[in-house]
Scaffold this motif. Structure first.
Motif, PDB file in Angstrom:
ATOM      1  N   GLY A  17      93.032   2.494-110.748  1.00 31.52           N
ATOM      2  CA  GLY A  17      93.814   1.293-110.488  1.00 31.52           C
ATOM      3  C   GLY A  17      95.026   1.099-111.371  1.00 31.52           C
ATOM      4  N   LYS A  18      95.333   2.050-112.263  1.00 27.25           N
ATOM      5  CA  LYS A  18      96.501   1.944-113.140  1.00 27.25           C
ATOM      6  C   LYS A  18      97.476   3.075-112.841  1.00 27.25           C
ATOM      7  CE  LYS A  18      94.243  -0.204-117.070  1.00 27.25           C
ATOM      8  NZ  LYS A  18      93.895  -0.066-118.477  1.00 27.25           N
ATOM      9  N   ASP A  19      98.770   2.764-112.996  1.00 26.56           N
ATOM     10  CA  ASP A  19      99.797   3.787-112.809  1.00 26.56           C
ATOM     11  C   ASP A  19      99.968   4.601-114.080  1.00 26.56           C
ATOM     12  OD1 ASP A  19     100.367   3.169-110.187  1.00 26.56           O
ATOM     13  OD2 ASP A  19     102.056   1.859-110.678  1.00 26.56           O
ATOM     14  N   PHE A  20     100.178   5.907-113.881  1.00 27.06           N
ATOM     15  CA  PHE A  20     100.483   6.826-114.972  1.00 27.06           C
ATOM     16  C   PHE A  20     101.746   7.583-114.591  1.00 27.06           C
ATOM     17  CE2 PHE A  20      96.162   5.777-115.783  1.00 27.06           C
ATOM     18  CZ  PHE A  20      95.963   5.960-117.148  1.00 27.06           C
ATOM     19  N   TYR A  21     102.642   7.741-115.565  1.00 20.62           N
ATOM     20  CA  TYR A  21     103.962   8.308-115.317  1.00 20.62           C
ATOM     21  C   TYR A  21     104.053   9.703-115.914  1.00 20.62           C
ATOM     22  CZ  TYR A  21     104.643   3.284-114.789  1.00 20.62           C
ATOM     23  OH  TYR A  21     104.520   1.971-114.426  1.00 20.62           O
ATOM     24  N   GLN A  22     104.352  10.686-115.068  1.00 21.14           N
ATOM     25  CA  GLN A  22     104.441  12.068-115.534  1.00 21.14           C
ATOM     26  C   GLN A  22     105.712  12.287-116.345  1.00 21.14           C
ATOM     27  OE1 GLN A  22     105.072  15.126-112.591  1.00 21.14           O
ATOM     28  NE2 GLN A  22     103.902  16.606-113.806  1.00 21.14           N
ATOM     29  N   VAL A  23     105.539  12.816-117.571  1.00 25.80           N
ATOM     30  CA  VAL A  23     106.680  13.099-118.443  1.00 25.80           C
ATOM     31  C   VAL A  23     106.753  14.576-118.820  1.00 25.80           C
ATOM     32  CG1 VAL A  23     106.832  10.745-119.331  1.00 25.80           C
ATOM     33  CG2 VAL A  23     105.380  12.420-120.507  1.00 25.80           C
ATOM     34  N   ALA A  24     105.727  15.337-118.494  1.00 25.62           N
ATOM     35  CA  ALA A  24     105.697  16.789-118.719  1.00 25.62           C
ATOM     36  C   ALA A  24     104.602  17.364-117.815  1.00 25.62           C
ATOM     37  CB  ALA A  24     105.409  17.109-120.182  1.00 25.62           C
ATOM     38  N   THR A  25     104.431  18.673-117.812  1.00 24.23           N
ATOM     39  CA  THR A  25     103.416  19.291-116.988  1.00 24.23           C
ATOM     40  C   THR A  25     102.041  18.781-117.403  1.00 24.23           C
ATOM     41  OG1 THR A  25     104.779  21.266-116.757  1.00 24.23           O
ATOM     42  CG2 THR A  25     102.435  21.499-116.222  1.00 24.23           C
ATOM     43  N   ASP A  26     101.376  18.089-116.498  1.00 25.13           N
ATOM     44  CA  ASP A  26     100.059  17.481-116.715  1.00 25.13           C
ATOM     45  C   ASP A  26      99.989  16.608-117.972  1.00 25.13           C
ATOM     46  OD1 ASP A  26      97.564  16.941-115.581  1.00 25.13           O
ATOM     47  OD2 ASP A  26      96.564  18.403-116.878  1.00 25.13           O
ATOM     48  N   GLU A  27     101.074  15.897-118.255  1.00 24.00           N
ATOM     49  CA  GLU A  27     101.117  14.917-119.341  1.00 24.00           C
ATOM     50  C   GLU A  27     101.702  13.624-118.787  1.00 24.00           C
ATOM     51  OE1 GLU A  27     103.216  16.527-122.689  1.00 24.00           O
ATOM     52  OE2 GLU A  27     101.701  18.061-123.045  1.00 24.00           O
ATOM     53  N   TYR A  28     100.955  12.521-118.993  1.00 25.65           N
ATOM     54  CA  TYR A  28     101.303  11.245-118.392  1.00 25.65           C
ATOM     55  C   TYR A  28     101.233  10.126-119.415  1.00 25.65           C
ATOM     56  CZ  TYR A  28     100.585  13.651-113.955  1.00 25.65           C
ATOM     57  OH  TYR A  28     100.680  14.517-112.897  1.00 25.65           O
ATOM     58  N   LEU A  29     102.109   9.151-119.248  1.00 34.42           N
ATOM     59  CA  LEU A  29     102.072   7.922-120.031  1.00 34.42           C
ATOM     60  C   LEU A  29     101.451   6.830-119.171  1.00 34.42           C
ATOM     61  CD1 LEU A  29     105.639   8.024-121.605  1.00 34.42           C
ATOM     62  CD2 LEU A  29     103.470   8.100-122.865  1.00 34.42           C
ATOM     63  N   SER A  30     100.659   5.968-119.789  1.00 30.21           N
ATOM     64  CA  SER A  30     100.031   4.857-119.085  1.00 30.21           C
ATOM     65  C   SER A  30     101.042   3.728-118.873  1.00 30.21           C
ATOM     66  CB  SER A  30      98.851   4.332-119.908  1.00 30.21           C
ATOM     67  OG  SER A  30      98.416   3.089-119.414  1.00 30.21           O
ATOM     68  N   GLU A  31     100.885   3.003-117.772  1.00 32.76           N
ATOM     69  CA  GLU A  31     101.721   1.824-117.527  1.00 32.76           C
ATOM     70  C   GLU A  31     101.514   0.768-118.607  1.00 32.76           C
ATOM     71  OE1 GLU A  31      98.690  -0.576-114.508  1.00 32.76           O
ATOM     72  OE2 GLU A  31     100.655   0.009-113.797  1.00 32.76           O
ATOM     73  N   ASN A  32     100.384   0.813-119.311  1.00 30.55           N
ATOM     74  CA  ASN A  32     100.129  -0.149-120.393  1.00 30.55           C
ATOM     75  C   ASN A  32     101.033   0.095-121.602  1.00 30.55           C
ATOM     76  OD1 ASN A  32      98.088  -1.254-118.853  1.00 30.55           O
ATOM     77  ND2 ASN A  32      96.485  -0.088-119.866  1.00 30.55           N
ATOM     78  N   ASP A  33     101.517   1.324-121.743  1.00 25.93           N
ATOM     79  CA  ASP A  33     102.292   1.710-122.923  1.00 25.93           C
ATOM     80  C   ASP A  33     103.763   1.971-122.629  1.00 25.93           C
ATOM     81  OD1 ASP A  33      99.837   1.722-124.241  1.00 25.93           O
ATOM     82  OD2 ASP A  33      99.546   3.868-123.939  1.00 25.93           O
ATOM     83  N   SER A  34     104.168   1.877-121.370  1.00 19.66           N
ATOM     84  CA  SER A  34     105.528   2.274-121.004  1.00 19.66           C
ATOM     85  C   SER A  34     105.949   1.553-119.720  1.00 19.66           C
ATOM     86  CB  SER A  34     105.576   3.789-120.793  1.00 19.66           C
ATOM     87  OG  SER A  34     104.655   4.181-119.798  1.00 19.66           O
TER      88      SER A  34
END
Length: 161
Positions: A68-85
């Motif tokens: 239920g949360k969005d995660f943003y891809q910033v590298a190959t299989d590395e994501y930032l959480s919507e809670n932190d960005s």
């Protein structure tokens, strides 16, 4: 040493130059970390033990949803959480605010400031836009300070240099 410097100067002078349009490197969506340090996750939602510092910017690859949360891809299989960005788009412009009353200011999480408002009828340079979940745009007027587009009565887009 002087011969080396002269040779390097000559070499650099004969290299071909290529012009690029500024917008060609600023298109797309970006992610900015808005907490002191943001942990990276993989596509399964597992913490990687790697952190990114506050105010670091990343080109957004794709957005995925985990639990239920969005995660943003910033590298190959590395994501930032919507809670932190948060996601933003570059949009350089000068805006003028409504003359009716003071204009409320929001942070990147779209929480209204209790200590800052903008004077009515004033103009501001804005460089980016973020969107509420319903699609309503907010434009940045200062570091982590945004105003809703419904308060903007005039906008003049400017060219990035």
């Amino acid at each position: 040493m002087a011969v080396l410097v002269a040779l390097m100067s000559f070499t650099f002078s004969i290299l071909s130059l290529q012009s690029v349009k500024a917008e060609s490197v600023t298109n797309g969506s970006y992610v900015e970390v808005d907490v002191n340090k943001a942990e990276l996750y993989n596509s399964l939602g597992r913490k990687l033990g790697v952190y990114e510092p506050k105010n670091s910017d990343w080109y957004l690859g794709k957005t995925i949803e985990i639990s239920g949360k969005d995660f943003y891809q910033v590298a190959t299989d590395e994501y930032l959480s919507e809670n932190d960005s948060y996601v933003y788009h570059n949009r350089p412009e000068v805006i003028t605010l409504t003359k009716d009353s003071d204009v409320p200011v929001y942070n990147s999480k779209l929480v209204e400031s209790t200590s800052v408002t903008l004077a009515p009828g004033t103009s501001w340079y804005s460089d980016r836009v973020i969107y509420a979940s319903g699609g309503m745009p907010f434009v940045r007027v200062a570091t982590d300070e945004y105003v809703g587009m419904w308060y903007v009565v005039q906008q003049k887009f400017v060219q990035r240099v």
